[in-house]
Design a protein around this motif. Sequence first.
Motif, PDB file in Angstrom:
ATOM      1  N   MET A   1       0.804  -1.227   0.000  1.00 48.21           N
ATOM      2  CA  MET A   1       0.000   0.000   0.000  1.00 48.21           C
ATOM      3  C   MET A   1       0.837   1.277   0.000  1.00 48.21           C
ATOM      4  O   MET A   1       0.281   2.367  -0.039  1.00 48.21           O
ATOM      5  CB  MET A   1      -0.923   0.025   1.220  1.00 48.21           C
ATOM      6  N   GLY A   2       2.153   1.183   0.061  1.00 47.47           N
ATOM      7  CA  GLY A   2       2.977   2.370   0.255  1.00 47.47           C
ATOM      8  C   GLY A   2       3.705   2.859  -0.973  1.00 47.47           C
ATOM      9  O   GLY A   2       4.804   3.402  -0.861  1.00 47.47           O
TER      10      GLY A   2
ATOM     11  N   TRP B   1       1.645  14.614   8.097  1.00 49.23           N
ATOM     12  CA  TRP B   1       2.023  14.020   9.376  1.00 49.23           C
ATOM     13  C   TRP B   1       1.636  12.541   9.426  1.00 49.23           C
ATOM     14  O   TRP B   1       2.391  11.708   9.933  1.00 49.23           O
ATOM     15  CB  TRP B   1       1.358  14.770  10.525  1.00 49.23           C
ATOM     16  N   LEU B   2       0.461  12.195   8.894  1.00 51.72           N
ATOM     17  CA  LEU B   2       0.056  10.795   8.863  1.00 51.72           C
ATOM     18  C   LEU B   2       1.016   9.962   8.019  1.00 51.72           C
ATOM     19  O   LEU B   2       1.322   8.810   8.363  1.00 51.72           O
ATOM     20  CB  LEU B   2      -1.363  10.678   8.305  1.00 51.72           C
ATOM     21  N   LYS B   3       1.520  10.507   6.932  1.00 49.27           N
ATOM     22  CA  LYS B   3       2.481   9.779   6.102  1.00 49.27           C
ATOM     23  C   LYS B   3       3.811   9.594   6.821  1.00 49.27           C
ATOM     24  O   LYS B   3       4.582   8.690   6.491  1.00 49.27           O
ATOM     25  CB  LYS B   3       2.703  10.520   4.786  1.00 49.27           C
ATOM     26  N   LEU B   4       4.090  10.438   7.818  1.00 43.21           N
ATOM     27  CA  LEU B   4       5.345  10.358   8.555  1.00 43.21           C
ATOM     28  C   LEU B   4       5.322   9.285   9.643  1.00 43.21           C
ATOM     29  O   LEU B   4       6.375   8.749  10.010  1.00 43.21           O
ATOM     30  CB  LEU B   4       5.642  11.724   9.180  1.00 43.21           C
TER      31      LEU B   4
ATOM     32  N   ARG C   1      -4.852   4.638   1.911  1.00 44.35           N
ATOM     33  CA  ARG C   1      -3.760   3.725   2.252  1.00 44.35           C
ATOM     34  C   ARG C   1      -2.835   4.345   3.299  1.00 44.35           C
ATOM     35  O   ARG C   1      -2.359   3.645   4.204  1.00 44.35           O
ATOM     36  CB  ARG C   1      -2.965   3.371   0.997  1.00 44.35           C
ATOM     37  N   ASP C   2      -2.574   5.635   3.181  1.00 45.10           N
ATOM     38  CA  ASP C   2      -1.685   6.298   4.137  1.00 45.10           C
ATOM     39  C   ASP C   2      -2.315   6.354   5.527  1.00 45.10           C
ATOM     40  O   ASP C   2      -1.627   6.179   6.541  1.00 45.10           O
ATOM     41  CB  ASP C   2      -1.371   7.708   3.638  1.00 45.10           C
TER      42      ASP C   2
ATOM     43  N   PRO D   1       5.579   6.497   0.924  1.00 47.63           N
ATOM     44  CA  PRO D   1       5.638   5.844   2.235  1.00 47.63           C
ATOM     45  C   PRO D   1       6.622   4.685   2.337  1.00 47.63           C
ATOM     46  O   PRO D   1       7.391   4.607   3.302  1.00 47.63           O
ATOM     47  CB  PRO D   1       4.189   5.373   2.451  1.00 47.63           C
ATOM     48  N   LEU D   2       6.623   3.756   1.368  1.00 44.89           N
ATOM     49  CA  LEU D   2       7.488   2.586   1.500  1.00 44.89           C
ATOM     50  C   LEU D   2       8.958   2.982   1.468  1.00 44.89           C
ATOM     51  O   LEU D   2       9.761   2.489   2.274  1.00 44.89           O
ATOM     52  CB  LEU D   2       7.185   1.580   0.384  1.00 44.89           C
ATOM     53  N   VAL D   3       9.345   3.863   0.565  1.00 45.07           N
ATOM     54  CA  VAL D   3      10.745   4.309   0.507  1.00 45.07           C
ATOM     55  C   VAL D   3      11.114   5.046   1.794  1.00 45.07           C
ATOM     56  O   VAL D   3      12.211   4.865   2.338  1.00 45.07           O
ATOM     57  CB  VAL D   3      10.969   5.208  -0.721  1.00 45.07           C
TER      58      VAL D   3
END
Length: 485
Positions: A42-43, A141-144, A51-52, A434-436
């Motif tokens: 999902m990232g 912030w949620l992605k962090l 997804r995030d 997100p995944l990276v």
Amino acid sequence: MTALRTDRTSSWEATHRAATAPVPVHPLEYACWLLLALGAIMGGLSFFSWRDGALALLALPVLLLALWPWPPQRPDRALRHRTAAALMLAALPLIYLLPLPLELAAHLPGRTVRLQAAIEELGPAAWTTVSLAADDTWQAWLKLVPGLALFLAALRLPDTRQRRLLGAILAIVMLQALWGLAQVSGDTDSSLLFYGAADDHRASGSFANRNHFASLLLLGLPLLAVLSAGGGWDWRQAPQAGWRLMGATGLLLVTTALLASRSRAAAGLLVLEAGLFCLWLLRRRGLSPRLLGGGLALGLAAGLYFAAYLVPGGLELDSADGRLGVLQRSLTAALAFFPLGAGPGTFGSVFPGFDTLATLDKVYINHAHNDLLELLFELGMVGAALYAGALGLLAAALWRHVVRRGGDAVEWACVLGLCAVAAHGAVDYPLRVPLVAMVTLTFLGVVLRPAATPPPRRNGVDARAASAKAWPWPTQAGPGPRSAP
């Protein structure tokens, strides 16, 4: 003398047995593996989506377990300081969500014209946030959160568990490589393509952008090189043929998938990673740093010579919306909000206000394609300071590993992967995916984890070996017994 030698030998054997005993899997490891597996699926999208939010929610158990005061030992002072610094930096986006009266917010840099309509409609007594786009800042912030949770977990995990976490990341990298190669050999309407097909066959894995797929592979390549060259994680032990075979196979697989992505920057960074790793291997054999510096300079010159044919095409010099044009406009926009910035995550919604007649209604620009400029746009002076601090950490790590020959092979591989992502961030935005970001922050936690202080010996046996199965600070076994004089 014989009794003394026997006692030393038996003590060392007990220490070695305790240190090399299998370390049980901790719940934090299970949580990290699950989060990484879900992030691998999902990232892969830079735009914010459901997804995030799901990944941020799933990262909460990892965050709580990483901060929990597990027995039998409390984290030392260095770890507490690093954890506190990470939490304070993670809270920075929330500061931009603080409310201010419109009349006061309008006096902040770059906001006078943009808030004038709101003042006329709502009145100066109405309130707004420091950020020009509060929803975007909250989403940033949620992605962090997932990356922060994995960073704190990597700080907390001891060596053995840390290596297993890196092994899980390598498994994801190789599976992504297989996924990308299957996309190249399949049809353009294949179900393996999550976000649609490009005009030609390109490997992208679970990512929407092939360049971000290449960034993940660049992170994993140095670790595979360590396994291939060293035959295991710890080069102080005898190499194992199985580790070397797995490392060499994975190295070939991931390199092929990276070239299949057709990313210009990734191809150049692949050459740079290979050169730096070879120089590091030679340095371990005692080669002169001056000779290494000359070889590195020669390799960079050759890379720049061949890159001259590829870089102009990537910069799109003949287009107002090309990379170079976006960089110029991003700098102008960042200076308009300096030194405060427009707010974390606001680039995509605020930057279109700086369109010109030549760029209006042409291409939607959601990122600056340069980490420094985007941080300068969103965080102002603080963003530039964070970027400089990150480069300083990488430079210090390179000096420690290449020149002074400190640290170990796994740390060096993580440093090399971080350098590749930092260089890729000069022409792209890999850390906005997100995944990276999750893998990058895990590697950063491995590099920054403080060394455990050896505890005192008890009854002739090193206490650090006696607690090899304990949480959270087992360390490496001590040296073998010395021969009696």
